[in-house]
Every structure is written in C-alpha cells, then in structure tokens.
Design a protein around this motif. Structure first.
Motif, short mmCIF file in Angstrom:
data_model
loop_
_atom_site.label_atom_id
_atom_site.label_comp_id
_atom_site.label_asym_id
_atom_site.label_seq_id
_atom_site.Cartn_x
_atom_site.Cartn_y
_atom_site.Cartn_z
N ARG A 1 0.83 -1.22 0.00
CA ARG A 1 0.00 0.00 0.00
C ARG A 1 0.86 1.26 0.00
N ARG B 1 1.93 1.86 -3.42
CA ARG B 1 0.80 2.33 -4.22
C ARG B 1 0.57 3.82 -4.01
N ALA C 1 3.76 -2.82 -10.62
CA ALA C 1 2.50 -3.43 -10.19
C ALA C 1 2.74 -4.59 -9.23
N THR D 1 3.39 -2.99 -5.81
CA THR D 1 2.17 -2.42 -5.24
C THR D 1 1.14 -3.49 -4.88
N GLU E 1 -0.65 -5.36 -6.94
CA GLU E 1 -1.74 -5.56 -7.90
C GLU E 1 -1.55 -6.84 -8.71
#
Length: 390
Positions: free
Chosen positions: A110, A113, A171, A174, A176
C-alpha cells in the motif's frame, strides 16, 4: 531502577549449534520431501532468497536442496503455481515467502501504491494501464507476450529497457499483480486476486503485529538473535523491535545472551532454546555445500562471529584480487565451515567443474583434511547429480 536480567553466557560453539539447529542444517531430512517440504522449509525459514546468478543452480533452488535432500525443482513450481503455498515478495531481497504471511506485506504494498517505488519512478501511468488491461483481458502473461514496446534508455544497470516490464514490476511491488510462475528467470505475471482466488486481498497486519512477526521469524530460524540479525537491511524497524525485545525480557520470554567474541553487541534467545540445544553435539552432522545467499551465510558479520569464517562474495571482484574464486561456496561439515570451493556447472558437457578449493577454519589443519576431503567429495557427487538434473 529496575533490576537487570543477568545475561546467559554462551560460547561460540554453543551458539553455532543453536543456529545450525534453527536452520535445520544439523539433520539430514528435516522437512520430508515434495511440494509440502518446500512449503514447510519456506515457512520455517521465513523466506528463501531469489537470485539470477546461474554459474551453478540458482540460489532459491540451492537453499531448498540444502534442507531437502530429495528436492526437485518441480516441487517449488507446484508450491508456487498450483498449491499457492508460497509467493514472491521483497524481504531484504526478492524472496519466496509463505502465502500465509501475506498480510504482513500488505502495508508495504500500500505504501508503494501511495508513494510509488524509487526504482520505478519513470513508469508512466499509460504503461501501467496498458499492462493491467492486457492482464484483465488476456490472463497471465510474460514480458515476451508484449511485443509493441518501444525500448527506452536504462536509468541503471539492472533496469529493463522495456516500459511494459517496468510497469509490471511496479505493479508487483504495489501488490496488484504477483508472479504466478517462473521458467528459469522468466516470470509469468498474474492479477494477485485472480491468482489466489480472492475477491480482495487480506487486510494489512497492524504495525505491532509486523514487529512481532519480524522478531518471531528471526527467533525461529536463527535461535540466538541480535538487533542486526532480526532487522537485516531494515534499519527503520530497529526501534520497534528493540522495544518488543525489552518487553519480552521483562516478561522472561527472552533471555539476554553474552556471546563469546561479540563484544558490546547484544543477543537474545528464548530460555527453552538455551536449555535444549546449546550443548547438542553436531560435529558428526551432514555435509552441506552452501549457497553464498544461504540464510547461514548472507549476514556476513554474523557468520564470521559464529563460525570464525569471513565469506567473500567475489563475483564482482577483479580476478587478480579474488581469494576463494568467482562463485565460492562455503562447505559445512558437521558444525564447522572447513572449506570454500569455487564451482561451475558445464551444462553442455554435463559436468560440475571444480575451479578452486580453499581450506578454511579447521580445514586449514593439515591432519584433519583427509577425512574432510572424503566427506566433501561424497557430497560433491550428490551435488553434481542435483546440478545436472532436469
């Protein structure tokens, strides 16, 4: 003033035996065999480092082989891609970690992100949207599946010139996407939620639980710990870990340890560990040809303190300045590191090449070498079969 707890005196030999037992290197088959053994080993160790160097087998396979005699590379693929009992993320380096520990890594995901990742600051939102669109539409992909990249200049030596690869890596950090499979070092990326079958990822662990996780992971896999060994390459975690250690000492859950040769560096251990393992003789234990990235070796100062052996990783050292060789591997015989051997796998001719053999520690005593050499050569035969398998 509060009464201080008297430290437990520990010799290097006792500390070494505790650490070897914690690493499960003092017995021949501590985790069994198969994908379940891979999951159990990663769970116990807390993480298994991944590295790209391929002079011999890559270190993640090598570390597992050292603890699982019947290890096969397919077992790790099964654990990662089918059973999904392990996943890849960053510890002190890119590593395999237990899937059950996922929530301890969510806060870092997070944070990346929110704030981005310093290694991928050049990633453009359009590149991220592109790779996420491809993943949602077409399913899991590798960087080879993306053919329309316009190559860009590298910002540092290890960075890809492909914008899509950088976007996939961002990604990954983060949270994802995850790496759902590896073929060699070719990574297959998949949406995190789709890989694990989640509607949404687990909730993040609170900071106090993450601190306890770091300490408990180290206690389990190291036996005797210092602040540096708990927070390897993670200085920001040190204040919270120290406070937790002090609280556990007050509750008598941890005992301060005065370790021979450590000077002012503080160490701690659980009382039951000190009682059970400090005098267990491991001198007749197995022979292990260890990876330089093995958890027993990667913290160089700790290895030198416990074993009186200072490992040198010389792959990036000029040839004329190398002592042990390009990719020297420490050799553990029982409870002592007695040699460092520089090996190279000749895959074309199906041979394991011995580049250099250096005696160290007790191996430097000429009278002891005959038995050591016999035992090491027996292990080299088994090690060669592992190198050339599959």
């Amino acid at each position: 003033m509060p009464r201080t707890t008297k430290p437990h005196l520990l010799t290097k030999l006792e500390a070494r035996r505790i650490w070897l037992h914690a690493q499960r290197l003092d017995t021949s088959e501590p985790f069994g065999a198969g994908p379940q053994a891979v999951a159990a080993a990663v769970d116990h160790l807390g993480y298994v480092q991944i590295d790209t160097i391929h002079v011999i087998e890559r270190c993640h396979h090598h570390i597992l082989y050292s603890r699982i005699p019947a290890y096969a590379r397919a077992d790790l693929r099964q654990a990662q891609s089918v059973d999904k009992s392990v996943f890849e993320y960053w510890t002190h380096a890119l590593s395999y970690v237990p899937a059950k520990d996922f929530r301890f890594f969510v806060p870092a995901m997070r944070e990346h992100r929110r704030e981005g990742h310093p290694w991928f600051a050049s990633v453009k939102p359009a590149d991220t949207r592109k790779v996420m669109r491809l993943l949602r539409r077409d399913g899991a992909l590798t960087i080879r599946d993306i053919e329309d990249d316009i190559l860009t200049e590298k910002e540092h030596l290890w960075q890809s010139r492909k914008p899509s690869k950088r976007a996939l890596q961002l990604a990954f950090y983060t949270g994802e996407v995850t790496i759902s499979e590896r073929t060699g070092m070719l990574k297959t990326y998949e949406l995190m939620t789709r890989h694990f079958g989640w509607d949404k990822p687990p909730k993040p662990a609170p900071s106090a639980e993450i601190t306890a996780y770091l300490l408990d992971r180290a206690l389990r896999s190291q036996g005797v710990v210092s602040l540096d060994s708990v927070c390897h390459l993670d200085a920001p975690s040190k204040p919270a870990v120290r406070r937790l250690i002090e609280a556990r000492v007050r509750r008598k859950e941890l005992v301060p340890v005065a370790l021979e040769g450590a000077g002012k560096q503080e160490h701690w251990a659980r009382p039951e560990v000190l009682e059970a393992n400090g005098t267990a003789d491991a001198s007749d234990g197995p022979v292990h040809i260890l990876s330089p990235f093995d958890p027993l070796i990667i913290q160089r100062k700790r290895t030198e303190l416990f074993f009186d052996y200072g490992h040198r990783f010389e792959a990036y050292v000029p040839k004329e300045k190398r002592l042990f060789g390009y990719f020297a591997l420490p050799v553990l015989v029982g409870e002592d590191i007695v040699a460092a051997i520089d090996l190279k796998t000749d895959r074309q001719n199906k041979k394991l090449l011995l580049q250099k053999w250096s005696w160290v520690g007790k191996g430097a005593v000429r009278a002891a070498r005959k038995d050591y050499k016999r035992r090491i050569e027996e292990e080299l035969d088994r090690f060669e079969r592992f190198q050339l398998a599959e």
